[in-house]
Design a protein around this motif. Structure first.
Motif, PDB file in Angstrom:
ATOM      1  N   GLY A  69       0.646   4.683  -0.614  1.00  0.00           N
ATOM      2  CA  GLY A  69       0.688   5.055  -2.021  1.00  0.00           C
ATOM      3  C   GLY A  69       1.403   3.977  -2.830  1.00  0.00           C
ATOM      4  N   GLU A  70       2.172   3.139  -2.155  1.00  0.00           N
ATOM      5  CA  GLU A  70       2.849   2.021  -2.812  1.00  0.00           C
ATOM      6  C   GLU A  70       1.796   0.957  -3.081  1.00  0.00           C
ATOM      7  OE1 GLU A  70       5.318  -1.370  -3.647  1.00  0.00           O
ATOM      8  OE2 GLU A  70       3.785  -1.273  -2.125  1.00  0.00           O
ATOM      9  N   SER A  71       1.827   0.380  -4.292  1.00  0.00           N
ATOM     10  CA  SER A  71       0.667  -0.417  -4.695  1.00  0.00           C
ATOM     11  C   SER A  71       0.390  -1.623  -3.801  1.00  0.00           C
ATOM     12  CB  SER A  71       0.809  -0.845  -6.144  1.00  0.00           C
ATOM     13  OG  SER A  71       1.961  -1.636  -6.296  1.00  0.00           O
ATOM     14  N   THR A  72       1.418  -2.391  -3.441  1.00  0.00           N
ATOM     15  CA  THR A  72       1.114  -3.587  -2.649  1.00  0.00           C
ATOM     16  C   THR A  72       0.677  -3.216  -1.231  1.00  0.00           C
ATOM     17  OG1 THR A  72       3.432  -3.871  -1.985  1.00  0.00           O
ATOM     18  CG2 THR A  72       2.723  -5.029  -3.964  1.00  0.00           C
ATOM     19  N   ALA A  73       1.213  -2.108  -0.704  1.00  0.00           N
ATOM     20  CA  ALA A  73       0.801  -1.651   0.625  1.00  0.00           C
ATOM     21  C   ALA A  73      -0.640  -1.160   0.584  1.00  0.00           C
ATOM     22  CB  ALA A  73       1.726  -0.532   1.102  1.00  0.00           C
ATOM     23  N   LEU A  74      -0.981  -0.467  -0.491  1.00  0.00           N
ATOM     24  CA  LEU A  74      -2.345   0.046  -0.642  1.00  0.00           C
ATOM     25  C   LEU A  74      -3.358  -1.108  -0.636  1.00  0.00           C
ATOM     26  CD1 LEU A  74      -3.424   2.823  -3.070  1.00  0.00           C
ATOM     27  CD2 LEU A  74      -4.716   0.725  -3.010  1.00  0.00           C
ATOM     28  N   MET A  75      -2.987  -2.177  -1.316  1.00  0.00           N
ATOM     29  CA  MET A  75      -3.912  -3.315  -1.381  1.00  0.00           C
ATOM     30  C   MET A  75      -4.094  -3.957  -0.004  1.00  0.00           C
ATOM     31  SD  MET A  75      -2.781  -4.772  -5.062  1.00  0.00           S
ATOM     32  CE  MET A  75      -2.601  -3.584  -6.392  1.00  0.00           C
ATOM     33  N   ARG A  76      -3.015  -4.032   0.778  1.00  0.00           N
ATOM     34  CA  ARG A  76      -3.140  -4.549   2.142  1.00  0.00           C
ATOM     35  C   ARG A  76      -4.089  -3.664   2.935  1.00  0.00           C
ATOM     36  NH1 ARG A  76      -1.975  -7.437  -0.294  1.00  0.00           N
ATOM     37  NH2 ARG A  76      -0.194  -8.764  -0.649  1.00  0.00           N
ATOM     38  N   SER A  77      -3.993  -2.392   2.710  1.00  0.00           N
ATOM     39  CA  SER A  77      -4.824  -1.467   3.466  1.00  0.00           C
ATOM     40  C   SER A  77      -6.301  -1.621   3.093  1.00  0.00           C
ATOM     41  CB  SER A  77      -4.352  -0.030   3.212  1.00  0.00           C
ATOM     42  OG  SER A  77      -5.104   0.871   3.970  1.00  0.00           O
ATOM     43  N   ILE A  78      -6.580  -1.851   1.817  1.00  0.00           N
ATOM     44  CA  ILE A  78      -7.976  -2.084   1.411  1.00  0.00           C
ATOM     45  C   ILE A  78      -8.494  -3.361   2.066  1.00  0.00           C
ATOM     46  CG2 ILE A  78      -9.486  -2.680  -0.544  1.00  0.00           C
ATOM     47  CD1 ILE A  78      -8.014  -0.761  -2.250  1.00  0.00           C
ATOM     48  N   GLU A  79      -7.591  -4.315   2.265  1.00  0.00           N
ATOM     49  CA  GLU A  79      -7.999  -5.552   2.920  1.00  0.00           C
ATOM     50  C   GLU A  79      -8.194  -5.353   4.429  1.00  0.00           C
ATOM     51  OE1 GLU A  79      -4.869  -8.213   1.831  1.00  0.00           O
ATOM     52  OE2 GLU A  79      -5.461  -8.291  -0.279  1.00  0.00           O
ATOM     53  N   GLY A  80      -7.875  -4.167   4.918  1.00  0.00           N
ATOM     54  CA  GLY A  80      -8.093  -3.870   6.328  1.00  0.00           C
ATOM     55  C   GLY A  80      -6.911  -4.218   7.206  1.00  0.00           C
ATOM     56  N   ARG A  81      -5.728  -4.265   6.627  1.00  0.00           N
ATOM     57  CA  ARG A  81      -4.553  -4.632   7.411  1.00  0.00           C
ATOM     58  C   ARG A  81      -3.565  -3.463   7.486  1.00  0.00           C
ATOM     59  NH1 ARG A  81      -2.176  -9.944   5.151  1.00  0.00           N
ATOM     60  NH2 ARG A  81      -3.239  -9.738   3.165  1.00  0.00           N
ATOM     61  N   ARG A  82      -2.493  -3.678   8.227  1.00  0.00           N
ATOM     62  CA  ARG A  82      -1.419  -2.689   8.240  1.00  0.00           C
ATOM     63  C   ARG A  82      -0.867  -2.587   6.819  1.00  0.00           C
ATOM     64  NH1 ARG A  82       1.343  -2.111  13.582  1.00  0.00           N
ATOM     65  NH2 ARG A  82       3.319  -1.794  12.564  1.00  0.00           N
ATOM     66  N   GLY A  83      -0.706  -1.356   6.356  1.00  0.00           N
ATOM     67  CA  GLY A  83      -0.304  -1.173   4.963  1.00  0.00           C
ATOM     68  C   GLY A  83       1.178  -1.341   4.749  1.00  0.00           C
ATOM     69  N   MET A  84       1.618  -2.585   4.720  1.00  0.00           N
ATOM     70  CA  MET A  84       3.039  -2.830   4.480  1.00  0.00           C
ATOM     71  C   MET A  84       3.237  -3.450   3.110  1.00  0.00           C
ATOM     72  SD  MET A  84       4.859  -3.941   7.829  1.00  0.00           S
ATOM     73  CE  MET A  84       4.509  -3.522   9.471  1.00  0.00           C
ATOM     74  N   PRO A  85       4.246  -2.991   2.394  1.00  0.00           N
ATOM     75  CA  PRO A  85       4.473  -3.553   1.058  1.00  0.00           C
ATOM     76  C   PRO A  85       5.042  -4.968   1.132  1.00  0.00           C
ATOM     77  CG  PRO A  85       6.118  -1.886   1.572  1.00  0.00           C
ATOM     78  CD  PRO A  85       5.225  -1.968   2.756  1.00  0.00           C
TER      79      PRO A  85
END
Lengths: 161, 592
Positions: free
Chosen positions: B280-296
């Motif tokens: 839900g944290e924006s930078t983590a969410l973007m990592r997740s869309i990129e297909g990676r571990r969702g870390m901020p």
């Protein structure tokens, strides 16, 4: 297996997918992330298997072990918590002989999954039995549901969901 | 008989769980059976509608005959036959099943803007939305406004992000336009992770096109041609409806290339979340869309400069975006007329917990909490006393009953030590232990911490350990102070919002309920009677009728006694599950 995986990879290339969507498809197809499937995809894409493992262990949705035939999902959201979900989960684990620290019974018949919130808080506590959402669950109602699950044929609710 | 009949069945997640699908099928059957009256059938339709907010009374059914609407509650399939024959055929509504007691209050005391269409229109029919002025805002923006004017309109409305932080939406859009870069993205955050919140699910299930429209307008304003909706996989119905809505919008020319012939291209892709709260944290969410571990990652640079795939990216929450078409259609001044000076518009709130009428409600910002709990929510269930309202999920805090007149807006809630968050409100009564509530949230944040930064990864673990030992009766002197100072450190030094706000539930419960913490630590007592290790159950002999109900429900076989004679609990065997306490009709089981 390879046919199914090839189809997944084709879909991934067509839709500009990513590793997570491939893994979601594999999980959907086989019920969990099969090691041989991951290794095969890892070779095809030239992405190390460790990367898949890293993602699999990060997200709650992925399973590295097979799930039971029946999946019972218990909501652990705040509303469900204050309305007694913890007790429901304890009785589920006991009734279905789920070993400590695991979520699936040894005979692979039942998996008890805990999820953060299914967003149906106004009918808390919520238990989902094989995709059918049950609201305002009491220990009594739950035991009845488990009994039908143990005895009767698996109900099909997938029409709606 | 030439009647215009329409039947609306609530088919949100709550409605479906209560059997909405079966009720719809029963109506279909009952109406077709009477196919002899062809004229009835011709004008008849059974619609599905999204959530109308009052899931506790599902299945709710509207029967509209010649424009006269009657609403039924708690409808089961076997009740349908009677409704069709008495109400639709003979014209007399079935009085005993009509909604009563508080239903009108629940709805009339709200101000519905976003929810006005949820529960009225069929979410799977784009024409239903268009008939209610849907996509007018898109047309207006694309054909008569410039991106600058669009941003100014949103800025003038005072719309602030509904996801939690309350950042002004127009300002966010504006900052993305300042970066000179041909590729920009707009993302809708539909990863509604707060437990106890379901506003976004209901909006997508009930009115998916409003969200799509908001994204089109946002994309036009910032010059983006590709949007993503990052939605939880736990919301299968919302995902399906959104998918269908996107396909329909494309077919109707509102999405895709050359929208409405204006030369503007925009497309939306759905990404399914994989179950990680930190996303839900924006930078983590973007990592997740990129297909990676969702870390901020640390900010700055802000996402509006370097976001998804390092391109400028605007991330808005579902409710925020769904507000946009209404603002454009009705004007900024109309929107700004609702709410307070700094918090404009309305807010959708998920009201749950120990309340008579749990459900989804919409109120103007600034309404006192009392009005939400008592006028709309109908007060506390089971005649118990209100203790607190927990708002803002795991990042929020508890508002004690003494502060029940606090206005619900961003500033006022922050002042009393809680937050608006995404709008989840869980009502707690006198039987809820505040230390246990804090422990519940820390258990949540501890397990959802991504582990990247140490204060959050280890800090939440230590906080949880201290809380756990307090609830187990092993609390030590100085634990409260230790909790406070460690909380402060975690808040000050964590990388992202998850860690920075994780200690909030502890801080706010210590602030208002220090005495409860002290009772646990020094008296080894849980005043609310929740913490198992500090409890014992016993039977009061003079009240016990020997009905054997308790011994039958006891899972541990710890209750003995002969029929019609007082029973007894063997303390060594009791697992303190409370089953006997809830079963006893004579109040002869004592907890304490």
């Amino acid at each position: 297996m390879e046919d199914k995986l090839t189809a997944i990879l084709t879909r991934y290339r067509e839709n500009e997918g990513n590793l997570i969507s491939i893994m979601q498809d594999i999980e959907h197809e086989f019920g969990y992330l099969r090691e041989d499937a991951i290794n095969w995809v890892s070779e095809q894409l030239d992405v190390p298997a460790s990367k898949f493992y890293g993602i699999a262990t990060f997200y709650a949705q992925f399973h590295l072990k097979p799930k039971g035939k029946n999946v019972i999902t218990a909501c652990c959201g705040t509303a469900c918590h204050v309305k007694g979900s913890e007790r429901l989960i304890n009785s589920l684990v006991k009734e279905l002989n789920i070993p400590d620290g695991d979520d699936t019974s040894e005979d692979l018949k039942y998996t008890v999954e805990k999820v953060n919130c299914v967003g149906a808080c106004s009918i808390a506590p919520v238990i989902i039995v094989n995709k059918a959402v049950h609201g305002k669950v009491t220990p009594d109602k739950l035991m009845k549901e488990i009994k039908t699950l143990k005895e009767g044929p698996k109900k099909e609710y997938t029409d709606y969901i | 008989m030439n009647k215009d009949v329409s039947i609306k069945v609530c088919m949100g997640t709550g409605g479906i769980a209560a059997g909405g699908g079966e009720v719809m099928a029963a109506f279909d059957r009952a109406l077709t059976q009477r196919g002899i009256q062809a004229s009835v059938e011709k004008h008849c339709s059974v619609h599905q509608v999204g959530c109308r907010g009052f899931c506790a009374r599902d299945v709710l059914v509207d029967v509209i005959v010649d424009g006269a609407k009657a609403t039924y509650e708690y409808i089961k399939p076997d009740m349908v036959e009677k409704i069709v024959s008495e109400h639709i055929v003979s014209g007399t509504p079935v009085a005993e099943w009509l909604v009563k007691d508080g239903y009108d209050d629940f709805h009339n005391k709200q101000v519905k803007v976003l929810l006005a269409d949820c529960g009225e229109l069929d979410p799977e029919d784009i024409n239903a939305y268009i008939n209610r002025k849907g996509y007018e805002a898109t047309r207006k923006v694309l054909t008569t406004m410039t991106p600058r004017e669009t941003i100014d309109e949103v800025k003038a409305s005072g719309l602030r992000g509904r996801g939690g932080a309350g950042f002004p939406t127009g300002v966010k859009w504006e900052s993305a336009t300042k970066v000179d870069e041909p590729i920009k993205y707009i993302i809708c955050n539909a990863d509604e992770g707060d437990p106890g919140a379901f506003m976004d699910r209901a909006i997508i299930e009930g009115n998916p096109h409003a969200l799509i429209e908001g994204m089109i307008i946002g994309a036009f304003a910032i010059g983006s041609h590709k949007g993503y909706v990052y939605i939880r996989a736990e919301y299968p119905l919302a995902v399906d409806r959104l998918r269908k809505a996107i396909v329909d919008a494309k077919a109707a020319g509102y999405l895709g290339e050359n929208i409405l012939g204006t030369g503007f291209d925009f497309d939306i892709k759905i990404n399914l979340g994989a179950g990680a709260f930190v996303c839900g944290e924006s930078t983590a969410l973007m990592r997740s869309i990129e297909g990676r571990r969702g870390m901020p990652r640390p900010t700055p640079p802000r996402s509006t400069e370097k976001g998804l795939y390092d391109k400028p990216t605007v991330l808005n929450n579902v409710e925020t975006l769904a507000n946009v078409p209404y603002i454009i259609r009705n004007g900024a001044a109309w929107f700004a007329a609702y709410g307070t000076e700094k918090s404009k518009g309305t807010k959708v709130v998920a009201l749950t917990g120990k309340i008579k009428n749990p459900g989804l409600i919409e109120i103007p910002m600034g309404v006192p909490l009392r009005q939400i709990v008592y006028d709309i929510g109908g007060g506390i269930e089971g005649g118990k006393r209100l203790k607190a309202v927990q708002s803002g999920g795991p990042s929020g805090g508890c508002i004690p009953v003494e502060l029940i007149d606090t206005p619900v807006d961003f500033e006022s809630l922050a002042k009393v030590g809680s937050i608006m968050g995404s709008g989840g409100m869980v009502v707690l009564d006198e039987t809820d232990c505040m230390v246990n509530v804090a422990k519940y949230f820390l258990k949540f944040t501890e397990s959802e911490s991504c582990g990247k930064c140490i204060p959050c990864r280890i800090g939440t673990k230590r906080l949880l350990e201290i809380l756990t030992r307090i609830t187990e009766g092993k609390g030590r002197e100085g634990d409260i102070e230790l909790l406070e100072s460690l909380s402060y450190d975690v808040m000050a030094s964590s990388l992202c919002g998850l860690g920075q706000s994780a200690p909030n539930p502890i801080m706010s419960t210590i602030r208002y309920y220090r005495d409860e913490y002290e009772a646990h630590i020094y008296e080894k007592r849980c005043p609310a009677g929740v913490c198992k290790d500090l409890l014992s159950y016993s039977i009061v002999e003079e009240f016990c009728k020997g009905c054997t109900a308790c011994s039958r429900v006891c899972p541990a076989g710890a209750i003995i006694g002969e029929k019609k004679k007082p029973h007894k609990i063997i303390q060594d065997m009791c697992i303190k599950c409370g089953a006997c306490f809830e079963t006893c009709k004579f109040k002869s089981i004592r907890k304490g």
